[in-house]
Design a protein around this motif. Structure first.
Motif, PDB file in Angstrom:
ATOM      1  N   PRO A   1       0.149  17.184   7.749  1.00  0.00           N
ATOM      2  CA  PRO A   1      -1.139  16.269   7.777  1.00  0.00           C
ATOM      3  C   PRO A   1      -2.295  16.996   6.844  1.00  0.00           C
ATOM      4  O   PRO A   1      -2.745  18.070   7.032  1.00  0.00           O
ATOM      5  N   MET A   2      -2.986  16.339   6.093  1.00  0.00           N
ATOM      6  CA  MET A   2      -4.075  16.732   5.265  1.00  0.00           C
ATOM      7  C   MET A   2      -5.477  15.918   5.884  1.00  0.00           C
ATOM      8  O   MET A   2      -5.543  14.623   5.299  1.00  0.00           O
TER       9      MET A   2
ATOM     10  N   PHE B   1       0.804  -1.259   0.007  1.00  0.00           N
ATOM     11  CA  PHE B   1      -0.137  -0.082   0.112  1.00  0.00           C
ATOM     12  C   PHE B   1       1.016   1.115  -0.128  1.00  0.00           C
ATOM     13  O   PHE B   1       0.731   2.063  -0.839  1.00  0.00           O
ATOM     14  N   LEU B   2       1.663   1.453   0.889  1.00  0.00           N
ATOM     15  CA  LEU B   2       2.733   2.507   0.883  1.00  0.00           C
ATOM     16  C   LEU B   2       3.499   2.628  -0.445  1.00  0.00           C
ATOM     17  O   LEU B   2       3.577   3.948  -0.677  1.00  0.00           O
ATOM     18  N   GLN B   3       4.272   1.682  -0.886  1.00  0.00           N
ATOM     19  CA  GLN B   3       4.817   1.564  -2.198  1.00  0.00           C
ATOM     20  C   GLN B   3       3.884   2.160  -3.417  1.00  0.00           C
ATOM     21  O   GLN B   3       4.415   3.068  -3.989  1.00  0.00           O
TER      22      GLN B   3
ATOM     23  N   LEU C   1       1.813  10.175  -3.659  1.00  0.00           N
ATOM     24  CA  LEU C   1       1.392  10.374  -2.360  1.00  0.00           C
ATOM     25  C   LEU C   1       2.322  10.074  -1.163  1.00  0.00           C
ATOM     26  O   LEU C   1       3.136   9.073  -1.371  1.00  0.00           O
ATOM     27  N   ASP C   2       2.405  11.176  -0.203  1.00  0.00           N
ATOM     28  CA  ASP C   2       3.466  11.006   1.037  1.00  0.00           C
ATOM     29  C   ASP C   2       2.302  10.707   1.927  1.00  0.00           C
ATOM     30  O   ASP C   2       1.431  11.277   2.310  1.00  0.00           O
ATOM     31  N   ILE C   3       2.500   9.150   2.558  1.00  0.00           N
ATOM     32  CA  ILE C   3       1.484   8.729   3.404  1.00  0.00           C
ATOM     33  C   ILE C   3       2.096   8.648   4.856  1.00  0.00           C
ATOM     34  O   ILE C   3       3.482   7.831   4.898  1.00  0.00           O
ATOM     35  N   LEU C   4       1.787   9.043   5.730  1.00  0.00           N
ATOM     36  CA  LEU C   4       2.204   8.956   6.998  1.00  0.00           C
ATOM     37  C   LEU C   4       1.013   7.672   7.824  1.00  0.00           C
ATOM     38  O   LEU C   4      -0.164   8.037   7.963  1.00  0.00           O
ATOM     39  N   ILE C   5       1.719   6.588   8.391  1.00  0.00           N
ATOM     40  CA  ILE C   5       1.086   5.934   9.423  1.00  0.00           C
ATOM     41  C   ILE C   5       0.761   6.577  10.575  1.00  0.00           C
ATOM     42  O   ILE C   5       1.903   6.825  11.141  1.00  0.00           O
TER      43      ILE C   5
END
Length: 136
Positions: free
Chosen positions: A92-93, A20-22, A29-33
């Motif tokens: 964060p959005m 998912f992150l890849q 997208l830049d995703i933060l868990i």
């Protein structure tokens, strides 16, 4: 404090989360868990928010032990869900109308994850991605 470690996810969810992150990164997208596993006590604190005079908005309908974030296997964390937030220009959005949410949601659903931001979800929670039912 809740965990953000992928290693605290259910063994079947760990590779899905990595993929998912890849895929999110490949989509720009830049995703933060923000959360993988949390204790039942932490879950109870979240559940109390916005109820019985406690400040803040309601953010969950699950009490401690009822959340997919509280799952364990042999006493070790094995969360069946993770929460995310897209970062836009490093921040964060949280606005769910931002297109990053729909892109992340589509990617999660393509991987077979249960995304609670989808239309028809039992409750709307854009950050929440979980293993599909049927996993033990």
């Amino acid at each position: 404090m809740p965990s953000r470690k992928i290693e605290d996810l259910h063994p079947d969810l760990q590779p899905l989360c990595q993929t998912f992150l890849q895929r999110c990164q490949a989509a720009g997208l830049d995703i933060l868990i923000t959360c993988t596993w949390r204790s039942p006590a932490e879950q109870d604190q979240l559940y109390a928010q916005g109820r019985n005079g406690n400040p803040g908005p309601r953010v969950t309908n699950a009490k401690g032990g009822q959340s997919e974030h509280n799952a364990t296997i042999n006493g070790k964390p094995a969360a069946r869900a993770f929460d995310i937030v897209p970062l836009v220009n490093g921040k964060p959005m949280w606005e769910d109308r931002h297109p990053a949410w729909q892109t992340a949601g589509r990617i999660g659903m393509e991987l077979g994850l249960n995304w609670y931001g989808r239309p028809g979800a039992p409750f709307r929670e854009f950050p929440h991605f979980a293993l599909a039912r049927g996993y033990q």
